[in-house]
Design an enzyme around this catalytic site. Structure first.
Site, PDB file in Angstrom:
ATOM      1  N   LYS A 115      69.615  -5.793  92.639  1.00 21.44           N
ATOM      2  CA  LYS A 115      69.762  -5.664  94.208  1.00 21.44           C
ATOM      3  C   LYS A 115      70.397  -4.543  94.611  1.00 21.44           C
ATOM      4  O   LYS A 115      69.914  -3.660  95.586  1.00 21.44           O
ATOM      5  CB  LYS A 115      70.419  -6.842  94.916  1.00 21.44           C
ATOM      6  CG  LYS A 115      69.437  -7.951  94.628  1.00 21.44           C
ATOM      7  CD  LYS A 115      69.672  -9.207  95.797  1.00 21.44           C
ATOM      8  CE  LYS A 115      71.374  -9.802  95.524  1.00 21.44           C
ATOM      9  NZ  LYS A 115      71.385 -10.867  94.380  1.00 21.44           N
ATOM     10  N   ASP A 174      70.432 -20.760  98.481  1.00 19.87           N
ATOM     11  CA  ASP A 174      71.761 -20.959  98.416  1.00 19.87           C
ATOM     12  C   ASP A 174      72.303 -21.443  99.900  1.00 19.87           C
ATOM     13  O   ASP A 174      71.974 -20.597 100.833  1.00 19.87           O
ATOM     14  CB  ASP A 174      72.841 -19.729  97.895  1.00 19.87           C
ATOM     15  CG  ASP A 174      72.715 -19.312  96.296  1.00 19.87           C
ATOM     16  OD1 ASP A 174      72.269 -20.406  95.769  1.00 19.87           O
ATOM     17  OD2 ASP A 174      73.440 -18.445  96.219  1.00 19.87           O
ATOM     18  N   GLN A 186      57.264 -16.352  91.984  1.00 17.16           N
ATOM     19  CA  GLN A 186      56.580 -17.076  92.678  1.00 17.16           C
ATOM     20  C   GLN A 186      57.347 -18.499  93.583  1.00 17.16           C
ATOM     21  O   GLN A 186      57.202 -18.178  94.844  1.00 17.16           O
ATOM     22  CB  GLN A 186      55.700 -18.136  92.023  1.00 17.16           C
ATOM     23  CG  GLN A 186      54.281 -17.364  91.345  1.00 17.16           C
ATOM     24  CD  GLN A 186      53.433 -18.359  90.517  1.00 17.16           C
ATOM     25  OE1 GLN A 186      53.318 -19.452  90.905  1.00 17.16           O
ATOM     26  NE2 GLN A 186      52.915 -17.889  89.275  1.00 17.16           N
ATOM     27  N   LYS A 246      48.496 -11.352  90.061  1.00 15.26           N
ATOM     28  CA  LYS A 246      49.004 -12.417  89.844  1.00 15.26           C
ATOM     29  C   LYS A 246      49.962 -12.871  90.914  1.00 15.26           C
ATOM     30  O   LYS A 246      50.011 -13.814  91.676  1.00 15.26           O
ATOM     31  CB  LYS A 246      49.314 -12.913  88.538  1.00 15.26           C
ATOM     32  CG  LYS A 246      49.561 -14.504  88.379  1.00 15.26           C
ATOM     33  CD  LYS A 246      49.586 -14.929  86.943  1.00 15.26           C
ATOM     34  CE  LYS A 246      49.988 -16.171  87.042  1.00 15.26           C
ATOM     35  NZ  LYS A 246      50.027 -16.922  85.425  1.00 15.26           N
ATOM     36  N   CYS A 290      96.550   5.155  88.545  1.00 12.56           N
ATOM     37  CA  CYS A 290      97.246   4.192  89.238  1.00 12.56           C
ATOM     38  C   CYS A 290      98.275   3.323  88.182  1.00 12.56           C
ATOM     39  O   CYS A 290      99.200   3.944  87.944  1.00 12.56           O
ATOM     40  CB  CYS A 290      96.281   3.163  89.939  1.00 12.56           C
ATOM     41  SG  CYS A 290      97.242   2.425  91.236  1.00 12.56           S
ATOM     42  N   PHE A 302      98.898   5.310  85.316  1.00 14.44           N
ATOM     43  CA  PHE A 302     100.161   6.719  85.638  1.00 14.44           C
ATOM     44  C   PHE A 302     101.481   6.032  85.735  1.00 14.44           C
ATOM     45  O   PHE A 302     102.502   6.562  84.994  1.00 14.44           O
ATOM     46  CB  PHE A 302      99.615   6.953  87.053  1.00 14.44           C
ATOM     47  CG  PHE A 302     100.558   7.678  88.110  1.00 14.44           C
ATOM     48  CD1 PHE A 302     101.242   8.999  87.820  1.00 14.44           C
ATOM     49  CD2 PHE A 302     101.404   6.832  88.877  1.00 14.44           C
ATOM     50  CE1 PHE A 302     102.203   9.620  88.784  1.00 14.44           C
ATOM     51  CE2 PHE A 302     102.384   7.467  89.903  1.00 14.44           C
ATOM     52  CZ  PHE A 302     102.635   8.817  89.720  1.00 14.44           C
ATOM     53  N   GLN A 303     101.342   4.927  86.333  1.00 17.64           N
ATOM     54  CA  GLN A 303     102.949   4.212  86.327  1.00 17.64           C
ATOM     55  C   GLN A 303     103.255   4.181  85.030  1.00 17.64           C
ATOM     56  O   GLN A 303     104.719   4.281  84.781  1.00 17.64           O
ATOM     57  CB  GLN A 303     102.772   3.035  87.136  1.00 17.64           C
ATOM     58  CG  GLN A 303     102.459   3.222  88.924  1.00 17.64           C
ATOM     59  CD  GLN A 303     102.106   1.833  89.376  1.00 17.64           C
ATOM     60  OE1 GLN A 303     102.336   0.809  89.052  1.00 17.64           O
ATOM     61  NE2 GLN A 303     101.825   2.188  90.886  1.00 17.64           N
ATOM     62  N   GLU A 348     107.138  -4.684  88.942  1.00 19.27           N
ATOM     63  CA  GLU A 348     105.895  -5.573  89.020  1.00 19.27           C
ATOM     64  C   GLU A 348     106.035  -6.432  87.510  1.00 19.27           C
ATOM     65  O   GLU A 348     105.483  -7.594  87.685  1.00 19.27           O
ATOM     66  CB  GLU A 348     104.544  -4.614  89.028  1.00 19.27           C
ATOM     67  CG  GLU A 348     103.271  -5.372  88.833  1.00 19.27           C
ATOM     68  CD  GLU A 348     102.234  -4.812  89.170  1.00 19.27           C
ATOM     69  OE1 GLU A 348     102.302  -3.446  89.223  1.00 19.27           O
ATOM     70  OE2 GLU A 348     101.020  -5.305  89.152  1.00 19.27           O
ATOM     71  N   HIS A 363      93.161   7.025  92.925  1.00 15.76           N
ATOM     72  CA  HIS A 363      91.874   6.493  92.459  1.00 15.76           C
ATOM     73  C   HIS A 363      90.748   7.803  92.298  1.00 15.76           C
ATOM     74  O   HIS A 363      90.080   7.569  93.543  1.00 15.76           O
ATOM     75  CB  HIS A 363      91.224   5.337  92.683  1.00 15.76           C
ATOM     76  CG  HIS A 363      92.293   4.013  92.461  1.00 15.76           C
ATOM     77  ND1 HIS A 363      91.862   3.445  91.053  1.00 15.76           N
ATOM     78  CD2 HIS A 363      93.548   3.407  92.938  1.00 15.76           C
ATOM     79  CE1 HIS A 363      92.908   2.441  91.049  1.00 15.76           C
ATOM     80  NE2 HIS A 363      93.818   2.396  92.293  1.00 15.76           N
ATOM     81  N   GLU A 394      88.345   8.120  90.592  1.00 17.18           N
ATOM     82  CA  GLU A 394      86.838   7.521  90.369  1.00 17.18           C
ATOM     83  C   GLU A 394      86.108   7.277  91.434  1.00 17.18           C
ATOM     84  O   GLU A 394      84.699   7.451  91.479  1.00 17.18           O
ATOM     85  CB  GLU A 394      87.097   6.396  89.390  1.00 17.18           C
ATOM     86  CG  GLU A 394      87.443   5.042  90.135  1.00 17.18           C
ATOM     87  CD  GLU A 394      89.033   4.697  89.921  1.00 17.18           C
ATOM     88  OE1 GLU A 394      89.928   6.062  89.839  1.00 17.18           O
ATOM     89  OE2 GLU A 394      89.511   3.678  90.091  1.00 17.18           O
TER      90      GLU A 394
HETATM   91  N1  GLN Z   1      99.733  -2.773  89.962  1.00 15.81           N
HETATM   92  C1  GLN Z   1     100.147  -1.433  90.430  1.00 15.81           C
HETATM   93  C2  GLN Z   1     100.456  -1.448  91.662  1.00 15.81           C
HETATM   94  O1  GLN Z   1     100.199  -2.404  92.768  1.00 15.81           O
HETATM   95  C3  GLN Z   1      98.790  -0.591  89.941  1.00 15.81           C
HETATM   96  C4  GLN Z   1      97.569  -0.778  90.833  1.00 15.81           C
HETATM   97  C5  GLN Z   1      96.240  -0.159  90.434  1.00 15.81           C
HETATM   98  O2  GLN Z   1      96.380   0.007  89.329  1.00 15.81           O
HETATM   99  N2  GLN Z   1      95.266  -0.143  91.351  1.00 15.81           N
HETATM  100  O3  GLN Z   1     100.925  -0.424  92.375  1.00 15.81           O
END
Ligand code: GLN
Length: 521
Positions: A6, A137, A182, A213, A371, A374-375, A395, A497, A499
């Protein structure tokens, strides 16, 4: 059903209208009860796409941005929770005083208002509204009801319905079955919506007799039964729809006959599609080591960004997803031209990521950490180069003696998990004479974020003494945004990010630099 296409159908129709010089945008309706996609597991629902304005959205918003090369605000992802919360809040304020508040008209009005507001505020020629879920649904009924009402209110010349269905092929001969289409069209009619177009997903092009059809059973003319068969790249879908006459038919229904497609737009788009589909010479092998690897859609924007970068230099990208929790032979990573660690949350699988980041550094393999990637690259450096054996992110280990990565100070009092991370676009200042500066060729960039933790500045002098530089920062130097190891072939970590900013034809610079480094033997 989900995964049918979709989002690609919606994006492709939007693209065709954009190519015809129309001002377009898209909305995604998600009938689930989460307020937004932020709290959902990416393995079940695919990636959480972050918008410029900090929305944690359904990944279809990413498709819209990539197809249209246009930012989409978070208001374009409407969920049941948002609609109900707004109505309930109004009720508590007394805005409906005296009325019995009901799904029809209060909920349906709220849905229609949101759609109309976007069309009006953004001065759009066309707005394509994608309604998620499956016809019939319970969850999506109020949305379909609102859309049904809108057609009556706006008139049929202003709204058309496209129903995305499936025509499975069951045997080796590949006969295309029409029953699901259908019945699904019948169910939609029961709700009061007669589709104008059917976009039929199938593996091979829909045969003419099958179209006829389907048309017979669904009240849709056979020329408006569109074959959406499998293709090499999703970016070929606009062309497929165009070749079946969708634009003439659309413009006829909207009373805009005679509208022409701008050929200059098409030339640019065709060359992008061409670059995305024809690259067979050298394959660049990338290992993507992360936590949510069992579903390719978990990192869909990262996959796309790698491909955009590959297309730019005429190379195809082969991605292997490797589970950071189960990887134990790190030497298998030496088979790759580059290693990418995308975002992630929580302790599970984090040791594998730390070891991966270290392996890439030691073996001089191009590394891009995003992210979490990187950390944890910083943690790996702390453990292995600075010799802080228990270095960690709080974390993962809240009591570590060397919290190289720690909670953002303003996060310390945050209780709820929904929408509470550092989200959306922020300005980043890049230091001169760094690799990062060369990559972006700018002093300031703006990138999207989604995190709760950050680099602990206390350790920076030690890092820099040992060859790891923090080359970009944000919030007046409060936060570290990029790390690089200048002596390495390519070792870059970014807190943001990248991306989400990558588009076909316009790859994000960090991805481009990474892929170029990976392409060099
Ligand atoms: N867990 C890490 C943070 O909260 C990295 C988050 C992530 O990769 N989007 O900072």
């Amino acid at each position: 059903m989900s995964g049918l296409g979709k989002g690609v159908t919606t994006s492709s129709i939007a693209k065709l209208l954009q190519l015809a010089d129309q001002k377009v945008s898209c909305i995604k309706i998600d009938p689930y009860l989460n307020y937004d996609a932020g709290t959902m597991n990416p393995i079940a629902h695919g990636e959480v796409f972050v918008t410029e304005d900090g929305g944690e959205c359904d990944m279809d918003i990413g498709n819209y941005e990539r197809f249209l090369n246009q930012n989409i605000p978070k208001s374009h992802n409407i969920t049941t929770a948002q609609v109900y919360s707004a109505v309930i809040e109004s009720e508590r304020k007394g805005e409906y005083l005296g009325a019995c508040v009901q799904i029809i008209p209060h909920i349906t009005d709220e849905i229609k208002n949101r759609i109309r507001k976007i069309a009006k505020d953004e001065n759009l020629d066309f707005l394509i509204v994608e309604c998620g879920g499956t016809v019939g649904d319970i969850e999506s009924l109020p949305f379909l009801e609102a859309l049904r009402q809108m057609r009556v209110e706006e008139g049929p010349q202003n709204i058309v319905f496209v129903h995305v269905t499936l025509a499975p092929s069951l045997d080796v001969v590949g006969e295309q079955k029409t029953k699901p289409t259908q019945h699904s069209a019948q169910e939609l009619r029961r709700i009061g919506i007669q589709p104008d177009f059917l976009a039929v997903r199938c593996t091979m092009p829909l045969e003419e007799k099958t179209k006829v059809k389907i048309a017979l059973f669904t009240n849709v003319t056979s020329k408006d039964v569109l074959s959406c068969h499998d293709v090499k790249s999703i970016f070929q879908v606009p062309q497929i729809l165009y070749d079946q006459g969708i634009m003439d038919s659309l413009f006829t229904k909207f009373g805009k006959v005679g509208m022409v497609n701008a050929s200059a737009n098409w030339n640019k788009w065709n060359s992008i599609v061409e670059s995305m589909t024809n690259r067979e010479d050298q394959k660049i092998k990338i290992a993507m080591v992360g936590k949510y690897v069992t579903l390719a859609d978990s990192y869909v924007s990262v996959n796309h960004a790698l491909k955009h970068a590959g297309a730019k230099i005429g190379k195809s990208i082969e991605i292997d997803w490797i589970d950071s929790e189960s990887i134990n032979d790190f030497n298998t990573l030496s088979n790759y031209d580059g290693i990418l660690v995308p975002g992630g949350f929580g302790a599970r699988g984090s040791e594998g990521i730390i070891k991966t980041a270290n392996y890439a550094r030691e073996k001089n393999i191009p590394y891009l950490g995003i992210c979490f990637g990187f950390q944890l690259a910083a943690v790996a450096f702390g453990r292995n180069v600075l010799n802080l054996k228990d270095a960690n992110s709080t974390e993962i280990e809240p009591n570590t003696k060397n919290p190289i990565v720690d909670l953002l100070p303003e996060q310390k009092d945050v209780l709820g998990m929904g929408g509470s991370l550092r989200l959306g676009a922020n300005d980043i200042v890049i230091k001169p004479n760094t690799i990062t500066h060369k990559i972006y060729n700018a002093n300031t960039i703006s990138k999207r974020h989604r995190h709760r933790y950050e680099i602990n500045k206390q350790y920076i002098p030690e890092f820099e003494k040992h060859g790891l530089i923090f080359s970009a920062e944000s919030d007046n130097g409060k936060r570290m945004e990029v790390l690089e190891i200048p002596a390495h072939k390519f070792y870059l970590g970014v807190q943001f990010h990248p991306e989400f900013n990558s588009r076909p034809g316009y790859p994000e610079q960090a991805f481009e630099a990474f892929v170029i480094a990976a392409s060099k033997k």
